[in-house]
Structures are given as C-alpha cells and as structure tokens.
Design an enzyme around this catalytic site. Structure first.
Site, PDB file in Angstrom:
ATOM      1  N   SER A   1      -3.942  13.104 -14.324  1.00  0.00           N
ATOM      2  CA  SER A   1      -5.080  13.208 -14.806  1.00  0.00           C
ATOM      3  C   SER A   1      -5.473  14.393 -15.636  1.00  0.00           C
ATOM      4  CB  SER A   1      -6.386  13.086 -13.792  1.00  0.00           C
ATOM      5  OG  SER A   1      -7.657  13.320 -14.292  1.00  0.00           O
TER       6      SER A   1
ATOM      7  N   ASP B   1       0.739  -1.094   0.019  1.00  0.00           N
ATOM      8  CA  ASP B   1       0.214   0.138  -0.025  1.00  0.00           C
ATOM      9  C   ASP B   1       1.044   1.101   0.141  1.00  0.00           C
ATOM     10  OD1 ASP B   1      -1.459   2.210   0.778  1.00  0.00           O
ATOM     11  OD2 ASP B   1      -2.773   1.177   2.151  1.00  0.00           O
TER      12      ASP B   1
ATOM     13  N   LYS C   1      -4.379  15.269  -8.247  1.00  0.00           N
ATOM     14  CA  LYS C   1      -3.464  14.932  -9.544  1.00  0.00           C
ATOM     15  C   LYS C   1      -2.831  16.322  -9.890  1.00  0.00           C
ATOM     16  CE  LYS C   1      -4.587  10.768 -10.101  1.00  0.00           C
ATOM     17  NZ  LYS C   1      -2.991   9.585  -9.962  1.00  0.00           N
TER      18      LYS C   1
ATOM     19  N   TYR D   1      -9.839  14.377  -5.686  1.00  0.00           N
ATOM     20  CA  TYR D   1      -8.905  13.559  -6.776  1.00  0.00           C
ATOM     21  C   TYR D   1      -8.247  14.494  -7.737  1.00  0.00           C
ATOM     22  CZ  TYR D   1      -8.171  10.604 -10.523  1.00  0.00           C
ATOM     23  OH  TYR D   1      -7.550  10.143 -11.714  1.00  0.00           O
TER      24      TYR D   1
HETATM   25  N1  LIG Z   1      -9.326   5.641 -16.043  1.00  0.00           N
HETATM   26  C1  LIG Z   1      -9.140   6.670 -16.430  1.00  0.00           C
HETATM   27  O1  LIG Z   1      -9.959   7.378 -16.738  1.00  0.00           O
HETATM   28  C2  LIG Z   1      -7.964   7.593 -15.617  1.00  0.00           C
HETATM   29  C3  LIG Z   1      -8.199   9.203 -16.195  1.00  0.00           C
HETATM   30  C4  LIG Z   1      -7.236   9.847 -15.603  1.00  0.00           C
HETATM   31  C5  LIG Z   1      -6.132   9.257 -14.893  1.00  0.00           C
HETATM   32  N2  LIG Z   1      -6.288   7.979 -14.535  1.00  0.00           N
HETATM   33  C6  LIG Z   1      -5.115   7.668 -13.368  1.00  0.00           C
HETATM   34  O2  LIG Z   1      -4.610   6.336 -14.065  1.00  0.00           O
HETATM   35  C7  LIG Z   1      -4.027   5.739 -13.022  1.00  0.00           C
HETATM   36  C8  LIG Z   1      -4.442   4.246 -13.366  1.00  0.00           C
HETATM   37  O3  LIG Z   1      -6.173   4.330 -13.192  1.00  0.00           O
HETATM   38  P1  LIG Z   1      -6.959   3.132 -13.448  1.00  0.00           P
HETATM   39  O4  LIG Z   1      -8.186   3.658 -14.174  1.00  0.00           O
HETATM   40  O5  LIG Z   1      -6.421   1.909 -14.100  1.00  0.00           O
HETATM   41  O6  LIG Z   1      -7.532   2.831 -11.815  1.00  0.00           O
HETATM   42  P2  LIG Z   1      -8.196   1.342 -11.293  1.00  0.00           P
HETATM   43  O7  LIG Z   1      -8.715   0.444 -12.302  1.00  0.00           O
HETATM   44  O8  LIG Z   1      -8.554   1.874 -10.188  1.00  0.00           O
HETATM   45  O9  LIG Z   1      -6.614   0.556 -10.811  1.00  0.00           O
HETATM   46  C9  LIG Z   1      -5.914   1.509  -9.675  1.00  0.00           C
HETATM   47  C10 LIG Z   1      -5.121   0.537  -9.270  1.00  0.00           C
HETATM   48  O10 LIG Z   1      -4.087   1.287  -8.168  1.00  0.00           O
HETATM   49  C11 LIG Z   1      -3.969   0.413  -7.101  1.00  0.00           C
HETATM   50  N3  LIG Z   1      -3.989   1.128  -5.772  1.00  0.00           N
HETATM   51  C12 LIG Z   1      -5.278   1.876  -5.236  1.00  0.00           C
HETATM   52  N4  LIG Z   1      -4.854   2.648  -4.168  1.00  0.00           N
HETATM   53  C13 LIG Z   1      -3.584   1.785  -3.825  1.00  0.00           C
HETATM   54  C14 LIG Z   1      -2.591   1.939  -2.872  1.00  0.00           C
HETATM   55  N5  LIG Z   1      -3.084   2.605  -1.645  1.00  0.00           N
HETATM   56  N6  LIG Z   1      -1.186   1.341  -2.906  1.00  0.00           N
HETATM   57  C15 LIG Z   1      -0.999   0.827  -3.864  1.00  0.00           C
HETATM   58  N7  LIG Z   1      -1.939   0.581  -5.038  1.00  0.00           N
HETATM   59  C16 LIG Z   1      -3.118   0.985  -4.833  1.00  0.00           C
HETATM   60  C17 LIG Z   1      -5.205  -0.625  -7.155  1.00  0.00           C
HETATM   61  O11 LIG Z   1      -4.444  -1.871  -6.683  1.00  0.00           O
HETATM   62  P3  LIG Z   1      -4.817  -2.499  -5.320  1.00  0.00           P
HETATM   63  O12 LIG Z   1      -6.249  -2.297  -4.941  1.00  0.00           O
HETATM   64  O13 LIG Z   1      -4.243  -3.933  -5.571  1.00  0.00           O
HETATM   65  O14 LIG Z   1      -3.840  -1.573  -4.125  1.00  0.00           O
HETATM   66  C18 LIG Z   1      -5.314  -0.613  -8.742  1.00  0.00           C
HETATM   67  O15 LIG Z   1      -4.901  -1.673  -9.309  1.00  0.00           O
HETATM   68  C19 LIG Z   1      -4.532   6.302 -11.654  1.00  0.00           C
HETATM   69  O16 LIG Z   1      -3.697   6.970 -11.135  1.00  0.00           O
HETATM   70  C20 LIG Z   1      -5.688   7.208 -12.187  1.00  0.00           C
HETATM   71  O17 LIG Z   1      -5.853   8.180 -11.228  1.00  0.00           O
HETATM   72  C21 LIG Z   1      -7.159   7.290 -14.842  1.00  0.00           C
END
Ligand SMILES: NC(=O)c1ccc[n+]([C@@H]2O[C@H](COP(=O)([O-])OP(=O)(O)OC[C@H]3O[C@@H](n4cnc5c(N)ncnc54)[C@H](OP(=O)(O)O)[C@@H]3O)[C@@H](O)[C@H]2O)c1
Length: 225
Positions: free
Chosen positions: A128, A52, A148, A144
């Site tokens: 983001s 974490d 970012k 959030y």
């Molecule tokens: N999807 C979008 O549209 C979007 C847009 C803008 C930015 N982003 C950014 O892109 C990145 C990936 O997003 P995603 O959409 O793939 O998100 P996701 O599907 O929610 O996956 C997030 C990952 O982060 C891990 N995580 C969360 N809290 C954590 C912690 N305390 N320690 C370690 N790992 C942690 C989770 O794994 P565990 O639960 O196993 O820890 C999960 O594997 C993020 O930074 C997100 O803010 C995404």
C-alpha cells in the site's frame, strides 16, 4: 500459458485478477478462506484452494497440492487484512493478526512455494502507498500501514537473496482502489480507480515485470506525494 498462485480471491482486486488471468488462458490457483464466490464464477483454468494464509496446516496442504503441478511461474500475494483503529485502542491480538496475514503469512507461503517456482518467474507483493516511506499517512492505520511497509522491506531482501537463481520479487504499492476494504478504511470515499483496471495492470506486471524489474516498489497511484 503460465501457472499462477493468487491469494485473497473472494472479493476485491483478487476476485477480478483471477478472472483476468482466466480470460487470458492461464492456470490459476486461487487461495482464499471463502471459496464460495470463486466457485460461483466457475472459471476456466482456475482451481480454488481453501486457505487462510495465517494457518500453517492449510498452507502445507496448498504446498502439497502445488507440488504435483509443473513449475509455478508467478505468486501474487494479494490477500490483505485491514485494521482501522486508533493506535492506543488496538489489542495485541488484533495487531498480531494484521501481521500474521500481511507479513508472516506472506513470508511462510513464499518459503513453501519458492522451491516449486520457475527461476524465471515472478513474486508480486501487493502493498500500500501507506507503507511507502514519505507518503501521506492516515490515523488509525498504524498496524496495517506498518505491515505493508514490512512487505516492501521483504521484497527488497528477497530480491537480493535470490538474485542469482530467481525468481524476481517486486512490489506494487497501491493507492485507493474502490473495494470493500477501501470502504471499511475510508467510508464514503470514492476512489479514482476500480478493481478491474488495477487487476488488469497487476496481471500484466505479474507476467512481464520480472524481465525489467527486481526488488522494486511501483507506486500505483495518481496522488502526490
Ligand atoms: N483497496 C485499496 O484501496 C487498497 C489500497 C492499498 C492496498 N490494498 C491492498 O490490495 C490487496 C487487495 O485489497 P482489496 O481492496 O481487494 O481487499 P478486500 O476487498 O478486503 O479483499 C481482500 C481479500 O483478501 C482475502 N483475505 C483476507 N484475509 C485472508 C487470509 N487470512 N487468508 C487468505 N485470504 C485472506 C479475502 O478473502 P477471504 O476472506 O476469502 O480469505 C479477500 O478476498 C490487499 O493486500 C490490500 O491491503 C488495497
């Protein structure tokens, strides 16, 4: 072959990214709280580390494990914590938890890994579009998106502070990508891009972007502004 640390690998973009990097023959340390999905993939060259990023003791264990490796070539801060809630209803601990994961955890892991990194290497912060000044904003994402925005600020600060010795620091500010996080933020919305394509781009940028960029924010989005 590069040695790469990726956070947040149990689902979404990080889950795809470790697969892309493994297929390319790299050595990957995959940090996540939930190691089940990573173990199930049984990927060549990928070692899962339960972590974490908001937990100091677990971050120290990661550092100890990485210390016995050769130099780390890249660190991808992909783990992210979403909170979609009207500002006036956000509890203090919820607000702080978003910052613990998206800002302080990133900073602490960077402090611990930097001494182990190759000076020609690359730290990539996944931010983001919502954190970019002047972009379209959405109600409910104040904790959030502001976290970012802080990550973008940190990228610029670190690039300046380490510009002589390296590594390089850059930031990718993502638009909508079809993952579970997006579904939680905008239920029912269909993103124009999936996590595999984005992971392939992040992998390429992580391995090559430091040759041309430092302290930059790349907006990975087709939307305007
Ligand atoms: N999807 C979008 O549209 C979007 C847009 C803008 C930015 N982003 C950014 O892109 C990145 C990936 O997003 P995603 O959409 O793939 O998100 P996701 O599907 O929610 O996956 C997030 C990952 O982060 C891990 N995580 C969360 N809290 C954590 C912690 N305390 N320690 C370690 N790992 C942690 C989770 O794994 P565990 O639960 O196993 O820890 C999960 O594997 C993020 O930074 C997100 O803010 C995404």
């Amino acid at each position: 072959m590069a040695t790469i640390v990726v956070t947040g690998c149990s689902r979404g973009i990080g889950y795809e990214l470790i697969q892309v990097l493994s297929e390319q023959g790299h050595r990957v340390f995959a940090l996540s709280r939930n190691q089940g999905p990573i173990n199930d993939l049984n990927l060549q060259g990928v070692e899962g580390l339960e972590c974490d990023v908001a937990n100091e003791a677990q971050l120290q264990q990661v550092k100890d494990r990485l210390s016995s490796e050769g130099p780390i070539h890249a660190l991808v801060h992909n783990a992210g914590r979403l909170l979609n809630k009207p500002f006036l209803e956000i509890e203090s601990d919820e607000f702080e938890e978003v910052y613990r994961v998206n800002v302080f955890g990133v900073a602490r892991l960077t402090q611990l890994v930097l001494p182990l990194m190759d000076g020609a290497g690359h730290v990539v912060n996944i931010s983001s579009i919502g954190g970019v000044q002047g972009s379209v904003k959405f109600p409910g994402l104040s904790a959030y998106s502001s976290s970012k925005a802080a990550l973008i600020g940190l990228t610029e600060m670190w690039a300046e502070e380490f510009k002589e010795e390296g590594p390089a620091f850059n930031c990718i500010a993502l638009g909508a990508v079809q993952t579970e996080m997006l579904e939680e933020a905008f239920p029912g919305y269909q993103a124009p891009v999936g996590p595999r394509a984005v992971a392939e781009y992040i992998a390429h940028f992580t391995l090559t972007g430091q040759e041309l960029y430092n302290g930059k924010v790349l907006q990975l989005s087709k939307s305007v502004p």
